[in-house]
Design a protein around this motif. Structure first.
Motif, mmCIF file in Angstrom:
data_model
loop_
_atom_site.group_PDB
_atom_site.id
_atom_site.type_symbol
_atom_site.label_atom_id
_atom_site.label_comp_id
_atom_site.label_asym_id
_atom_site.label_seq_id
_atom_site.Cartn_x
_atom_site.Cartn_y
_atom_site.Cartn_z
ATOM 1 N N PHE A 47 0.820 -1.229 0.000
ATOM 2 C CA PHE A 47 0.000 0.000 0.000
ATOM 3 C C PHE A 47 0.847 1.269 0.000
ATOM 4 O O PHE A 47 0.348 2.359 -0.271
ATOM 5 N N LYS A 48 2.136 1.124 0.327
ATOM 6 C CA LYS A 48 3.004 2.292 0.529
ATOM 7 C C LYS A 48 3.018 3.252 -0.656
ATOM 8 O O LYS A 48 3.203 4.450 -0.493
ATOM 9 N N SER A 71 14.134 3.253 4.912
ATOM 10 C CA SER A 71 13.140 2.189 4.834
ATOM 11 C C SER A 71 13.553 1.017 5.701
ATOM 12 O O SER A 71 14.738 0.752 5.884
ATOM 13 N N ALA A 72 12.556 0.309 6.227
ATOM 14 C CA ALA A 72 12.857 -0.900 6.997
ATOM 15 C C ALA A 72 12.786 -2.073 6.039
ATOM 16 O O ALA A 72 12.217 -1.971 4.978
ATOM 17 N N ASN A 84 9.596 -1.706 1.916
ATOM 18 C CA ASN A 84 8.425 -1.319 1.119
ATOM 19 C C ASN A 84 8.390 0.170 0.850
ATOM 20 O O ASN A 84 8.038 0.599 -0.247
ATOM 21 N N ALA A 85 8.738 0.955 1.860
ATOM 22 C CA ALA A 85 8.743 2.406 1.655
ATOM 23 C C ALA A 85 9.823 2.777 0.650
ATOM 24 O O ALA A 85 9.598 3.594 -0.250
ATOM 25 N N PHE A 152 5.916 7.189 6.999
ATOM 26 C CA PHE A 152 4.599 7.227 7.655
ATOM 27 C C PHE A 152 4.242 8.536 8.340
ATOM 28 O O PHE A 152 3.131 8.692 8.803
ATOM 29 N N GLY A 184 2.850 -0.086 11.772
ATOM 30 C CA GLY A 184 4.306 -0.015 11.935
ATOM 31 C C GLY A 184 4.594 1.328 12.572
ATOM 32 O O GLY A 184 4.557 1.493 13.789
ATOM 33 N N GLY A 185 4.824 2.326 11.719
ATOM 34 C CA GLY A 185 4.984 3.685 12.226
ATOM 35 C C GLY A 185 3.644 4.388 12.395
ATOM 36 O O GLY A 185 3.579 5.473 12.978
ATOM 37 N N GLY A 186 2.586 3.793 11.870
ATOM 38 C CA GLY A 186 1.252 4.348 12.066
ATOM 39 C C GLY A 186 0.701 5.143 10.886
ATOM 40 O O GLY A 186 -0.375 5.732 10.983
ATOM 41 N N GLY A 187 1.426 5.140 9.765
ATOM 42 C CA GLY A 187 0.963 5.905 8.598
ATOM 43 C C GLY A 187 -0.297 5.319 7.984
ATOM 44 O O GLY A 187 -1.208 6.060 7.590
ATOM 45 N N LEU A 188 -0.358 4.004 7.906
ATOM 46 C CA LEU A 188 -1.547 3.368 7.325
ATOM 47 C C LEU A 188 -2.758 3.642 8.217
ATOM 48 O O LEU A 188 -3.842 3.982 7.728
ATOM 49 N N SER A 238 8.983 -5.071 8.806
ATOM 50 C CA SER A 238 8.293 -3.963 8.126
ATOM 51 C C SER A 238 7.414 -3.192 9.111
ATOM 52 O O SER A 238 6.938 -2.114 8.806
ATOM 53 N N LEU A 239 7.176 -3.763 10.286
ATOM 54 C CA LEU A 239 6.407 -3.039 11.316
ATOM 55 C C LEU A 239 7.363 -2.388 12.309
ATOM 56 O O LEU A 239 6.936 -1.836 13.319
ATOM 57 N N GLU A 283 3.905 -11.015 3.651
ATOM 58 C CA GLU A 283 4.968 -10.970 4.651
ATOM 59 C C GLU A 283 4.390 -10.937 6.080
ATOM 60 O O GLU A 283 3.202 -10.666 6.259
ATOM 61 N N CYS A 319 -1.746 -5.821 3.397
ATOM 62 C CA CYS A 319 -0.913 -4.634 3.160
ATOM 63 C C CYS A 319 0.311 -4.857 2.295
ATOM 64 O O CYS A 319 0.758 -3.947 1.614
HETATM 65 N N1 PLV Z 1 6.832 -0.569 6.368
HETATM 66 C C1 PLV Z 1 7.748 0.560 6.246
HETATM 67 C C2 PLV Z 1 8.179 1.174 7.537
HETATM 68 O O1 PLV Z 1 8.717 0.284 8.466
HETATM 69 C C3 PLV Z 1 8.875 0.276 5.251
HETATM 70 O O2 PLV Z 1 9.873 0.936 5.289
HETATM 71 O O3 PLV Z 1 8.690 -0.541 4.380
HETATM 72 N N2 PLV Z 1 2.615 -3.444 6.193
HETATM 73 C C4 PLV Z 1 3.693 -3.422 5.396
HETATM 74 C C5 PLV Z 1 3.836 -4.479 4.369
HETATM 75 C C6 PLV Z 1 4.661 -2.394 5.537
HETATM 76 O O4 PLV Z 1 5.739 -2.363 4.746
HETATM 77 C C7 PLV Z 1 4.494 -1.425 6.552
HETATM 78 C C8 PLV Z 1 5.499 -0.343 6.755
HETATM 79 C C9 PLV Z 1 3.333 -1.510 7.360
HETATM 80 C C10 PLV Z 1 2.423 -2.534 7.142
HETATM 81 C C11 PLV Z 1 3.029 -0.525 8.430
HETATM 82 O O5 PLV Z 1 2.710 0.719 7.906
HETATM 83 P P1 PLV Z 1 2.915 2.039 8.743
HETATM 84 O O6 PLV Z 1 4.373 2.187 8.970
HETATM 85 O O7 PLV Z 1 2.344 3.093 7.868
HETATM 86 O O8 PLV Z 1 2.184 1.860 10.004
HETATM 87 C C12 PLV Z 1 9.010 0.827 9.738
#
Ligand code: PLV
Length: 339
Positions: A47-48, A71-72, A84-85, A152, A184-188, A238-239, A283, A319
């Protein structure tokens, strides 16, 4: 520049309108109709791209000349994974014709680095977890014409993610019984909340899922203030943000949000069951959301009277399915004593 691909990209939409599929298997488990919002089929696998694509387009319009994003990623023993970011930022930058630097924690596999480089990104490795890579990204973004893409923490990111709810509204018409998502960081979470408010569905409960060891939102909800986790110990990297965005915590005052934590074992079993049930490999970050169904959490919330006994269809946001392959799933199961 007017007619160039980069100029056109500023007005184009980078994300896909994703399918909303009814899952017979998950509905059987939940005793309620379960609909899957398949964000795993986005161009960059999660979704990023919604929020990050929107953010990058907006800063490009304002003259940004270099993008940077921390990015994580999913740490791997033998195989690969990808942030993903980072993937979403690299993809958006390529479309926009803007150079991009992706900062990842050290230990990221060469394969991830190559994939990002394949999108034309410059890659830097620093720190042990996302928060440390992010400090470096913030430092780089001080340069003239550079812009940091927070995965996020920006209203434009939330505005972009909100498009997901607009699609739900267009397809469903009536509000779902609940929306299940991972934090994860709460953006979604912030984006879906914004979207619910936009379409007049602010009363729809959100089930916000995390894994233990990456539970910065739950820790904040329990404490009533932002909490920084000492480390990320969950396999759902990723969280793996140590602190949730302040907006996510504020959302708990404006929306009905149930913060729930599952174990890594539950998230990984959910990934395996989902693969067998729906033939989609996602994942562990996404497994956390699926575990809300597979671990009986939805029914528990109903039994506790926190959710209605007869619910309208529940939407699970699938996601992302990026940072995993069959070998990694096997390795994870072995690591968690499941095989
Ligand atoms: N992943 C971020 C941040 O990580 C990244 O850098 O890819 N589901 C998936 C598949 C994700 O990749 C992420 C975030 C989330 C859920 C959570 O989304 P968020 O960070 O907006 O709460 C630290």
């Amino acid at each position: 520049m007017e007619g160039s691909p980069a100029a056109r990209a500023k007005g184009e939409r980078f994300h896909t309108v994703t399918p909303l599929l009814e899952s017979w298997a998950l509905s059987q488990v939940a005793g309620t109709t379960v609909l899957l919002k398949c964000e795993n089929v986005q161009p960059t696998g999660s979704f990023k791209i919604r929020g990050i694509g929107h953010f990058c387009q907006e800063v490009a319009k304002k003259g940004c000349r270099h993008l940077v994003c921390a990015s994580a990623f999913f740490p791997s023993f033998r195989t690969h994974g990808r942030g993903n970011a980072g993937m979403a930022a690299a993809y958006s930058a390529r479309k926009l014709g803007i150079p991009v630097t992706i900062v990842l924690p050290e230990g990221t596999s060469l394969q991830v680095v190559r994939r990002l480089q394949g999108q034309g990104a410059e890659v830097q490795l620093t720190g042990k977890v996302w928060d440390e890579a992010n400090l470096r990204a913030q430092e780089l973004a001080k340069r003239d014409g550079w812009e940091n893409v927070s995965p996020f923490n920006h209203p434009l990111i939330w505005e972009g993610h909100a498009s997901l709810v607009q699609e739900l509204k267009a397809e469903l018409g009536t509000p779902p019984g609940a929306v299940v998502l991972s934090v994860g960081g709460g953006g979604l979470l912030a984006g879906v909340s914004a979207g619910l408010a936009e379409v007049g569905w602010q009363h729809v409960p959100i089930i916000a899922m995390e894994t233990r060891g990456a539970h910065c939102f739950n820790a904040a909800v329990q404490a009533g203030r932002l909490v920084t986790l000492p480390d990320i110990t969950s396999v759902a990297r990723s969280l793996g943000a140590k602190t949730v965005v302040a907006r996510a915590l504020e959302c708990t005052k404006e929306f009905e949000i149930f913060s729930e934590v599952v174990e890594d074992t539950e998230a990984v079993s959910a990934v395996q069951r989902f693969l067998d049930d729906e033939r989609m490999l996602v994942e562990p970050a996404c497994g956390a959301s699926l575990a809300a169904i597979y671990s009986g959490l939805l029914q528990r919330l109903q039994a506790e009277g926190r959710l209605r006994p007869s619910l309208a269809p529940v939407v699970v946001i699938v996601c992302g399915g990026n940072s995993i392959d069959s070998r990694q799933l096997q390795a994870l199961r072995a690591q968690l004593g499941q095989s």
